[in-house]
Write an enzyme that holds these catalytic residues in place. Structure first.
Site, PDB file in Angstrom:
ATOM      1  N   ARG A  60      14.021 -38.527 -64.729  1.00 21.63           N
ATOM      2  CA  ARG A  60      14.134 -37.148 -65.216  1.00 21.63           C
ATOM      3  C   ARG A  60      14.818 -37.090 -66.591  1.00 21.63           C
ATOM      4  O   ARG A  60      14.433 -36.310 -67.460  1.00 21.63           O
ATOM      5  CB  ARG A  60      14.934 -36.325 -64.187  1.00 21.63           C
ATOM      6  CG  ARG A  60      14.802 -34.833 -64.327  1.00 21.63           C
ATOM      7  CD  ARG A  60      15.489 -34.098 -63.179  1.00 21.63           C
ATOM      8  NE  ARG A  60      15.065 -34.565 -61.872  1.00 21.63           N
ATOM      9  CZ  ARG A  60      13.919 -34.212 -61.285  1.00 21.63           C
ATOM     10  NH1 ARG A  60      13.101 -33.384 -61.893  1.00 21.63           N
ATOM     11  NH2 ARG A  60      13.591 -34.686 -60.092  1.00 21.63           N
ATOM     12  N   LEU A  88      14.071 -29.916 -65.182  1.00 23.21           N
ATOM     13  CA  LEU A  88      14.526 -30.685 -66.347  1.00 23.21           C
ATOM     14  C   LEU A  88      15.988 -31.098 -66.228  1.00 23.21           C
ATOM     15  O   LEU A  88      16.766 -30.473 -65.501  1.00 23.21           O
ATOM     16  CB  LEU A  88      14.310 -29.845 -67.610  1.00 23.21           C
ATOM     17  CG  LEU A  88      12.838 -29.546 -67.896  1.00 23.21           C
ATOM     18  CD1 LEU A  88      12.706 -28.542 -69.023  1.00 23.21           C
ATOM     19  CD2 LEU A  88      12.067 -30.836 -68.221  1.00 23.21           C
ATOM     20  N   ASN A 102      13.291 -18.248 -67.772  1.00 24.80           N
ATOM     21  CA  ASN A 102      12.341 -18.560 -66.706  1.00 24.80           C
ATOM     22  C   ASN A 102      11.950 -17.265 -65.998  1.00 24.80           C
ATOM     23  O   ASN A 102      12.719 -16.308 -65.968  1.00 24.80           O
ATOM     24  CB  ASN A 102      12.992 -19.516 -65.700  1.00 24.80           C
ATOM     25  CG  ASN A 102      12.012 -19.974 -64.629  1.00 24.80           C
ATOM     26  OD1 ASN A 102      10.841 -20.253 -64.915  1.00 24.80           O
ATOM     27  ND2 ASN A 102      12.461 -20.039 -63.384  1.00 24.80           N
ATOM     28  N   THR A 103      10.742 -17.268 -65.447  1.00 19.77           N
ATOM     29  CA  THR A 103      10.355 -16.173 -64.552  1.00 19.77           C
ATOM     30  C   THR A 103      10.113 -16.775 -63.185  1.00 19.77           C
ATOM     31  O   THR A 103       9.510 -17.842 -63.057  1.00 19.77           O
ATOM     32  CB  THR A 103       9.113 -15.412 -65.064  1.00 19.77           C
ATOM     33  OG1 THR A 103       8.753 -14.419 -64.098  1.00 19.77           O
ATOM     34  CG2 THR A 103       7.921 -16.319 -65.306  1.00 19.77           C
ATOM     35  N   HIS A 104      10.617 -16.099 -62.166  1.00 17.82           N
ATOM     36  CA  HIS A 104      10.564 -16.636 -60.804  1.00 17.82           C
ATOM     37  C   HIS A 104       9.949 -15.587 -59.878  1.00 17.82           C
ATOM     38  O   HIS A 104      10.341 -14.408 -59.928  1.00 17.82           O
ATOM     39  CB  HIS A 104      11.989 -16.979 -60.343  1.00 17.82           C
ATOM     40  CG  HIS A 104      12.025 -17.549 -58.964  1.00 17.82           C
ATOM     41  ND1 HIS A 104      11.647 -18.846 -58.691  1.00 17.82           N
ATOM     42  CD2 HIS A 104      12.367 -16.994 -57.775  1.00 17.82           C
ATOM     43  CE1 HIS A 104      11.760 -19.056 -57.390  1.00 17.82           C
ATOM     44  NE2 HIS A 104      12.193 -17.964 -56.818  1.00 17.82           N
ATOM     45  N   ASP A 140      16.916 -22.082 -60.668  1.00 18.55           N
ATOM     46  CA  ASP A 140      16.801 -20.660 -60.299  1.00 18.55           C
ATOM     47  C   ASP A 140      18.154 -19.961 -60.198  1.00 18.55           C
ATOM     48  O   ASP A 140      18.319 -19.010 -59.427  1.00 18.55           O
ATOM     49  CB  ASP A 140      15.973 -20.494 -59.008  1.00 18.55           C
ATOM     50  CG  ASP A 140      14.537 -20.938 -59.210  1.00 18.55           C
ATOM     51  OD1 ASP A 140      14.055 -20.827 -60.349  1.00 18.55           O
ATOM     52  OD2 ASP A 140      13.902 -21.398 -58.253  1.00 18.55           O
TER      53      ASP A 140
HETATM   54  C1  GRF Z   1       4.565 -17.506 -61.732  1.00 17.70           C
HETATM   55  O1  GRF Z   1       4.610 -16.772 -60.528  1.00 17.70           O
HETATM   56  C2  GRF Z   1       5.930 -17.997 -62.095  1.00 17.70           C
HETATM   57  O2  GRF Z   1       6.958 -17.149 -61.731  1.00 17.70           O
HETATM   58  C3  GRF Z   1       6.016 -19.248 -61.271  1.00 17.70           C
HETATM   59  O3  GRF Z   1       4.762 -19.841 -61.429  1.00 17.70           O
HETATM   60  C4  GRF Z   1       3.788 -18.810 -61.572  1.00 17.70           C
HETATM   61  C5  GRF Z   1       2.947 -19.156 -62.760  1.00 17.70           C
HETATM   62  O4  GRF Z   1       1.717 -18.523 -62.704  1.00 17.70           O
HETATM   63  N1  GRF Z   1       7.140 -20.058 -61.671  1.00 17.70           N
HETATM   64  P1  GRF Z   1       0.509 -18.881 -63.712  1.00 17.70           P
HETATM   65  O5  GRF Z   1       0.239 -20.360 -63.638  1.00 17.70           O
HETATM   66  O6  GRF Z   1       0.958 -18.486 -65.086  1.00 17.70           O
HETATM   67  O7  GRF Z   1      -0.630 -18.029 -63.219  1.00 17.70           O
END
Ligand code: GRF
Length: 191
Positions: A60, A88, A102-104, A140
């Site tokens: 890593r 990472l 990040n989006t979760h 997260d």
């Molecule tokens: C999203 O739901 C994001 O939050 C998660 O992975 C997904 C990515 O979706 N970490 P895509 O590949 O952009 O459609």
């Protein structure tokens, strides 16, 4: 302002960032994926830092060091993860401290990790959603910047629920990134 976007999947979140004309200078992918196609179609340079090991032998820190080199070479000011499948190491957080977003697909701190949608469905929650946050070494975690709830419907599958969550991510992530850019341009930390 130069954004580096990291992606591994279908690239639909990335596509939404591109559609919002965010200043994406490079897209880094860790595997063969549609996100690279999305970037190429938009004329954005793609760096393929393909990961060959997925087990305990994965180095890593070495992988992260190579990624940091790429980000620095492209002059990135801000790093945005858009469905990036590799956790990472410390070096990237040292180099871009407080400047990785990040989006979760869950309402953090609930349902951390890669299977957030499956776990929310399995838990029988009536409401889940999505969270935009500052990424830290702990996965997260990090300051929450934006969240929005999504109802779980009685007939939902992982796919249908994730798709409704992603529809919200495609709207709130670009907004949160624009807000972060404005803060960086004002010499403020992202919050
Ligand atoms: C999203 O739901 C994001 O939050 C998660 O992975 C997904 C990515 O979706 N970490 P895509 O590949 O952009 O459609």
């Amino acid at each position: 302002m130069r954004i580096a976007a990291l992606a591994s999947g279908t690239g639909s979140i990335l596509d939404a960032l591109v559609a919002e004309h965010l200043p994406i200078a490079v897209v880094v992918v860790d595997r063969t994926c549609n996100a690279a196609v999305v970037a190429e179609r938009a004329g954005i340079p793609v760096e393929r830092l393909v990961r060959t090991e997925f087990g305990p032998s994965f180095d890593r820190d070495a992988y992260t060091a190579e990624l940091v080199d790429i980000l620095v070479r492209h002059g990135a000011d801000l790093v945005v993860m858009a469905g990036f499948g590799t956790v990472l190491g410390k070096a990237v957080h040292d180099a871009f401290d407080g400047r990785i977003l990040n989006t979760h697909p869950a309402l953090l701190p609930a349902f951390k990790g890669w299977h957030a949608v499956e776990e929310a469905l399995a838990a029988g929650v009536k409401v889940t959603g999505c969270t935009v946050h500052v990424a830290t070494l702990a996965v997260d975690e990090g300051e929450i910047l934006a969240q929005e709830a999504v109802d779980v419907l009685p007939d939902d599958t992982v796919t249908s629920l994730h798709e409704r969550i992603k529809a919200v991510e495609r709207r709130i992530y670009p907004e949160a990134i624009r807000h972060a850019i404005a803060q960086l341009e004002n010499g403020e930390r992202i919050s």
